[in-house]
Scaffold this motif. Sequence first.
Motif, mmCIF file in Angstrom:
data_model
loop_
_atom_site.group_PDB
_atom_site.id
_atom_site.type_symbol
_atom_site.label_atom_id
_atom_site.label_comp_id
_atom_site.label_asym_id
_atom_site.label_seq_id
_atom_site.Cartn_x
_atom_site.Cartn_y
_atom_site.Cartn_z
ATOM 1 N N LYS A 15 -56.156 1.513 18.815
ATOM 2 C CA LYS A 15 -55.164 2.043 19.968
ATOM 3 C C LYS A 15 -54.258 2.823 19.194
ATOM 4 O O LYS A 15 -53.560 2.576 18.269
ATOM 5 N N LYS A 16 -54.063 4.399 19.834
ATOM 6 C CA LYS A 16 -53.084 5.088 19.172
ATOM 7 C C LYS A 16 -51.927 5.411 20.294
ATOM 8 O O LYS A 16 -51.991 5.170 21.533
ATOM 9 N N GLU A 17 -50.798 5.296 19.705
ATOM 10 C CA GLU A 17 -49.711 5.464 20.524
ATOM 11 C C GLU A 17 -48.878 6.815 19.908
ATOM 12 O O GLU A 17 -48.595 6.906 18.890
ATOM 13 N N ASP A 18 -48.196 7.489 21.191
ATOM 14 C CA ASP A 18 -47.413 8.396 20.618
ATOM 15 C C ASP A 18 -45.908 8.364 20.310
ATOM 16 O O ASP A 18 -45.654 7.150 20.361
ATOM 17 N N GLY A 19 -45.285 9.339 19.886
ATOM 18 C CA GLY A 19 -43.836 9.190 19.286
ATOM 19 C C GLY A 19 -43.044 8.562 20.417
ATOM 20 O O GLY A 19 -42.162 7.637 20.133
ATOM 21 N N GLN A 20 -43.402 8.951 21.595
ATOM 22 C CA GLN A 20 -42.414 8.335 22.724
ATOM 23 C C GLN A 20 -42.398 6.902 22.870
ATOM 24 O O GLN A 20 -41.699 5.938 23.116
ATOM 25 N N SER A 21 -43.996 6.526 22.787
ATOM 26 C CA SER A 21 -44.189 5.038 23.159
ATOM 27 C C SER A 21 -43.681 4.145 22.035
ATOM 28 O O SER A 21 -43.532 2.717 22.255
ATOM 29 N N ILE A 22 -43.562 4.747 20.737
ATOM 30 C CA ILE A 22 -42.821 4.003 19.668
ATOM 31 C C ILE A 22 -41.919 3.254 20.161
ATOM 32 O O ILE A 22 -41.338 1.949 19.494
ATOM 33 N N GLN A 23 -40.886 4.023 20.812
ATOM 34 C CA GLN A 23 -39.568 3.459 21.189
ATOM 35 C C GLN A 23 -39.516 2.570 22.342
ATOM 36 O O GLN A 23 -38.576 2.427 23.004
ATOM 37 N N SER A 24 -40.416 2.362 23.159
ATOM 38 C CA SER A 24 -40.748 1.856 24.372
ATOM 39 C C SER A 24 -40.437 0.294 24.274
ATOM 40 O O SER A 24 -40.232 -0.216 23.323
ATOM 41 N N HIS A 25 -40.459 -0.328 25.384
ATOM 42 C CA HIS A 25 -40.076 -1.670 25.297
ATOM 43 C C HIS A 25 -41.234 -2.619 24.827
ATOM 44 O O HIS A 25 -40.913 -3.812 24.582
ATOM 45 N N GLU A 26 -42.387 -2.177 24.847
ATOM 46 C CA GLU A 26 -43.517 -2.788 24.001
ATOM 47 C C GLU A 26 -43.959 -2.180 22.670
ATOM 48 O O GLU A 26 -44.904 -1.746 22.559
ATOM 49 N N PRO A 27 -43.196 -1.936 21.722
ATOM 50 C CA PRO A 27 -43.503 -1.084 20.619
ATOM 51 C C PRO A 27 -44.215 -2.025 19.601
ATOM 52 O O PRO A 27 -44.219 -3.441 19.926
ATOM 53 N N GLN A 28 -45.163 -1.364 19.085
ATOM 54 C CA GLN A 28 -45.978 -2.198 17.887
ATOM 55 C C GLN A 28 -45.417 -3.056 16.983
ATOM 56 O O GLN A 28 -44.305 -2.202 16.507
ATOM 57 N N ALA A 29 -45.597 -4.076 16.707
ATOM 58 C CA ALA A 29 -44.840 -5.119 15.752
ATOM 59 C C ALA A 29 -45.800 -4.795 14.609
ATOM 60 O O ALA A 29 -46.938 -4.652 14.543
ATOM 61 N N MET A 30 -44.734 -4.990 13.192
ATOM 62 C CA MET A 30 -45.640 -4.891 11.812
ATOM 63 C C MET A 30 -45.001 -6.410 11.141
ATOM 64 O O MET A 30 -43.730 -6.485 11.487
ATOM 65 N N ASN A 31 -45.717 -6.919 10.235
ATOM 66 C CA ASN A 31 -45.388 -7.790 9.517
ATOM 67 C C ASN A 31 -44.740 -7.213 8.177
ATOM 68 O O ASN A 31 -44.961 -6.135 7.662
ATOM 69 N N LEU A 32 -43.392 -7.817 7.745
ATOM 70 C CA LEU A 32 -42.810 -7.385 6.624
ATOM 71 C C LEU A 32 -43.744 -7.458 5.219
ATOM 72 O O LEU A 32 -44.494 -8.519 5.374
ATOM 73 N N LYS A 394 -29.356 4.707 27.893
ATOM 74 C CA LYS A 394 -29.601 5.994 28.072
ATOM 75 C C LYS A 394 -29.114 6.791 26.853
ATOM 76 O O LYS A 394 -30.018 7.981 26.558
ATOM 77 N N ILE A 395 -27.942 6.610 26.276
ATOM 78 C CA ILE A 395 -27.747 7.346 25.119
ATOM 79 C C ILE A 395 -28.558 7.006 23.832
ATOM 80 O O ILE A 395 -29.060 7.881 22.992
ATOM 81 N N SER A 396 -28.661 5.714 23.822
ATOM 82 C CA SER A 396 -29.114 5.016 22.535
ATOM 83 C C SER A 396 -30.741 5.253 22.424
ATOM 84 O O SER A 396 -31.139 5.581 21.197
ATOM 85 N N LYS A 397 -31.451 5.210 23.550
ATOM 86 C CA LYS A 397 -32.990 5.289 23.472
ATOM 87 C C LYS A 397 -33.143 6.559 22.719
ATOM 88 O O LYS A 397 -34.376 6.439 21.858
ATOM 89 N N PRO A 398 -32.732 7.591 23.306
ATOM 90 C CA PRO A 398 -33.424 8.900 22.537
ATOM 91 C C PRO A 398 -33.126 8.875 21.078
ATOM 92 O O PRO A 398 -33.968 9.577 20.345
ATOM 93 N N ILE A 399 -31.893 8.547 20.771
ATOM 94 C CA ILE A 399 -31.596 8.262 19.311
ATOM 95 C C ILE A 399 -32.424 7.410 18.499
ATOM 96 O O ILE A 399 -32.667 7.785 17.533
ATOM 97 N N THR A 400 -32.719 6.190 19.218
ATOM 98 C CA THR A 400 -33.432 5.272 18.630
ATOM 99 C C THR A 400 -34.941 5.964 18.341
ATOM 100 O O THR A 400 -35.501 5.849 17.297
#
Length: 417
Positions: A15-32, A394-400
Amino acid sequence: MGEENLKKRKGEDNKKEDGQSIQSHEPQAMNLQKEVGLTSGICMIVGTIIGSGIFVSPKSVLANVGAVGPCLTMWAACGILATLGALCFAELGTMITKSGGEYPYLMEAFGPIPAFLFSWTSLLVTKPSSFAIICLSFAEYTLAPFYPGCDPPQVAIKCLAAAAIVTITTVNSLSVKLGSYLQNFLTAAKMIIVTIIIVSGIVLLAQGKTENFKDSYKDSSVSFGSIGLAFYNGLWAYDGWNQLNYITEELKNPYRLIYVAGREGHMLKLLSYISVKRLTPAPATIFYGIVAIIYIIPGDIDTLINYCSFAIWIFYGLTVLALIVMRFTRKDLKRPVKIPTIIPVAVTLASILLILAPVISAPELAYLYCVLFIGSGLIVYVLFVYFKFNWPQKISKPITMHLQMLLEVVPAEEVTE
């Protein structure tokens, strides 16, 4: 990256996700990237304890007490206090097996406010100032041979220290494995130097060169404030005795503190994200590097040690007090290691003396700045954690979102504790 798509790494799905969805409430998680093995873990502990302090602190301890006799007494006292503190943390670490060092203990005993203030102080005071002290020490010793008979210029020391911060930050941002190799190399170098110093001292003593021990208490200048400052410098050399409480989880989840605090909503979650390509804690590493460079501009080694130690012992004292409190409030918790109550009581009292002694006898602006930094955390907590106003989100979300795309980072996969 903007409109570009990021594929989820490690092949879970296509599944592909665009840049906006990366910062959404359900972002893709990764292992360290788990590249810290047993040898690197041991080197990390040894490298933390045997750090820059052993090369910097002796001069300052002697300067504060004025003679060899009380200086050696102070070193012994610092060793005893560090040992007692380590015993307290051993009980805490086996009783509450959560990552984050002091954070979960303060949360369990006193609630979210002290825990938040600890994470806030670690983020802005103790971690970056420790980084700055280490790099300033490296710069001072590196430049010393080029300026025989005099101290190196402060501008040169600060510039080299800044270069060291940038180098270390870059290495740790690029590769966990490369950072681990660097840690191992530096630990080996420090051990060799310390061994040479110890052997040289034993040889000199065997040759009968004991002049410094004659009338060793003569011309001593011991006061309430000087003892506190001597303790700060001595304990700085011993600092690291609490690192086992970080290292136990470090091998699983290197986000010590930042990851756990972010999960509780007590920290900017961006700082706990990891690089998509490098699988390293790039945002946190870069943040610490930036703040450390800010610290070295106005500060020197002694001032930063006093500043950092003052903050550290506030929370060491609170954490050990938490152990005493939980003896009464959390009797249900299993305690594989249980120490006599007199030990945490003694460490708590020592912490109070260490906090008050320098402030009363030798007040400095550094202590005021430290208190202001810690106090500002209360304002941040009330506004952004307790009330959770919408406008900061509202300020932090677009910055993030934009920082995520710029740094190519995503949230780390949560590890079940």
